[in-house]
Design an enzyme around this catalytic site. Structure first.
Site, mmCIF file in Angstrom:
data_model
loop_
_atom_site.group_PDB
_atom_site.id
_atom_site.type_symbol
_atom_site.label_atom_id
_atom_site.label_comp_id
_atom_site.label_asym_id
_atom_site.label_seq_id
_atom_site.Cartn_x
_atom_site.Cartn_y
_atom_site.Cartn_z
ATOM 1 N N GLU A 126 -20.279 -5.647 30.454
ATOM 2 C CA GLU A 126 -19.291 -6.547 31.048
ATOM 3 C C GLU A 126 -18.037 -5.738 31.376
ATOM 4 O O GLU A 126 -17.427 -5.144 30.486
ATOM 5 C CB GLU A 126 -18.932 -7.674 30.087
ATOM 6 C CG GLU A 126 -20.105 -8.587 29.751
ATOM 7 C CD GLU A 126 -19.747 -9.627 28.713
ATOM 8 O OE1 GLU A 126 -20.056 -10.807 28.932
ATOM 9 O OE2 GLU A 126 -19.153 -9.259 27.678
ATOM 10 N N ASP A 139 -25.408 -6.611 26.964
ATOM 11 C CA ASP A 139 -24.408 -6.794 28.014
ATOM 12 C C ASP A 139 -23.629 -5.538 28.376
ATOM 13 O O ASP A 139 -23.099 -4.850 27.498
ATOM 14 C CB ASP A 139 -23.349 -7.818 27.561
ATOM 15 C CG ASP A 139 -23.896 -9.204 27.347
ATOM 16 O OD1 ASP A 139 -24.852 -9.566 28.034
ATOM 17 O OD2 ASP A 139 -23.363 -9.927 26.491
ATOM 18 N N GLU A 177 -29.717 -10.690 24.004
ATOM 19 C CA GLU A 177 -28.921 -10.329 25.182
ATOM 20 C C GLU A 177 -28.306 -8.955 24.966
ATOM 21 O O GLU A 177 -27.894 -8.612 23.851
ATOM 22 C CB GLU A 177 -27.822 -11.377 25.395
ATOM 23 C CG GLU A 177 -26.998 -11.204 26.645
ATOM 24 C CD GLU A 177 -26.027 -12.370 26.876
ATOM 25 O OE1 GLU A 177 -25.078 -12.195 27.662
ATOM 26 O OE2 GLU A 177 -26.206 -13.444 26.252
#
Length: 297
Positions: free
Chosen positions: A116, A114, A112
């Site tokens: 955010e 990210d 993953e």
């Protein structure tokens, strides 16, 4: 700190990076933006209110009933991915707005990458948190405050992911760099073995996003709406005729295998002026040591 005299060389450096990228001519010329549903599909919140498709723009709204999210139709093995985003404005404590890559299934062995965006109280800058999971292991957070208001207009957030490096950009400024040293450094983590899809969402992160979860979403300040644009995808879809590590794919070419000296200087400027947490500097978190990749940052 933004706008101070000491930042002037840094701001000029970022402008130079933008001009160099624009002048390089190495990436294909952008075509007309495709509609959302050419490459993406709604994943959740498809009720006509929480996620609204307006051709080449999507609005995601979160209220006390729901947020929403979408995903790419294809899985990818490499690419130079991007999303133009405009974050919710005002009081956004507890609101998490995302753009990321993730392998399937989303279990304890996932990869993953990210972006955010962690909302905050009115007048307090939004925090951008990046993280990288490899084979289910994360705990690689870096956090920074941006040099602009991400709720005032759309900005481009990019992920270059190829066999040589993973670079995350805000517009054309690198904010995270991870080289692929798996061939020479035993145990070095790099997301190279799993294909990933593109996801984006707005959701309630009251349990952790703001002040460690002490400040929750205030629903009376909502609803909270984010805008997404830029639904073209420069990526190697899994199952295609061309191997995703092929040098024939432009994002795997020589110009994308290392960041340039100018990009390195801009990245160091981000770390010096805007980054307020780096897991590599948090030795207490890792028993007075640091993860192996931190020795090669």
């Amino acid at each position: 700190m933004v706008g101070s005299k000491s930042d002037c060389p840094w701001l000029l450096l970022r402008l130079l990076v933008v001009l160099l990228v624009a002048a390089s001519g190495s990436a294909p010329v952008a075509e007309a933006e495709p509609a959302f549903d050419e490459n993406y599909a709604v994943q959740w919140g498809a009720d006509g209110y929480h996620l609204v498709i307006r051709g080449t723009e999507v609005n995601i709204t979160m209220d006390q009933n729901s947020g929403a999210g979408f995903r790419s139709k294809s899985m990818y093995g490499s690419g130079f991915f991007h999303m133009r985003m405009k974050l919710p404005s005002g009081y956004t404590a507890g609101v998490v707005t995302t753009f990321y890559l993730i392998s399937q299934p989303e279990d304890g062995s996932r990869d993953e990458v990210d972006f955010e965006f962690l909302g905050d109280k009115a007048g307090v800058p939004v925090t951008l948190q990046t993280n990288v999971f490899v084979n289910g292991r994360g705990d690689r957070e870096q956090r920074l405050h941006l040099w602009f208001d991400p709720a005032a207009d759309f900005h481009d957030y990019k992920i270059l992911w190829n066999p040589y490096q993973l670079v995350m950009f805000v517009d054309d400024t690198p904010v995270r760099v991870l080289r692929n040293l798996t061939a020479t450094v035993p145990g070095y983590p790099f997301p190279a073995k799993q294909t990933m899809l593109i996801r984006a969402s707005v959701w309630d992160g009251s349990g952790w996003a703001t002040d460690g979860g002490r400040t929750k979403v205030d629903w009376s300040q909502g609803p909270f709406t984010a805008g997404y644009r830029g639904f073209d995808v420069s990526g190697c879809a899994s199952g295609g005729a061309t191997p995703c590590g092929s040098p024939d794919l432009w994002w795997n070419g020589a110009g994308y295998r290392n960041i340039t000296a100018e990009q390195r200087a801009a990245y160091e400027g981000v770390k010096k002026h805007y980054m307020n947490y780096d897991y590599c500097a948090d030795k207490g978190r890792f028993n007075n040591t640091v993860p192996i990749e931190c020795n090669y940052a």
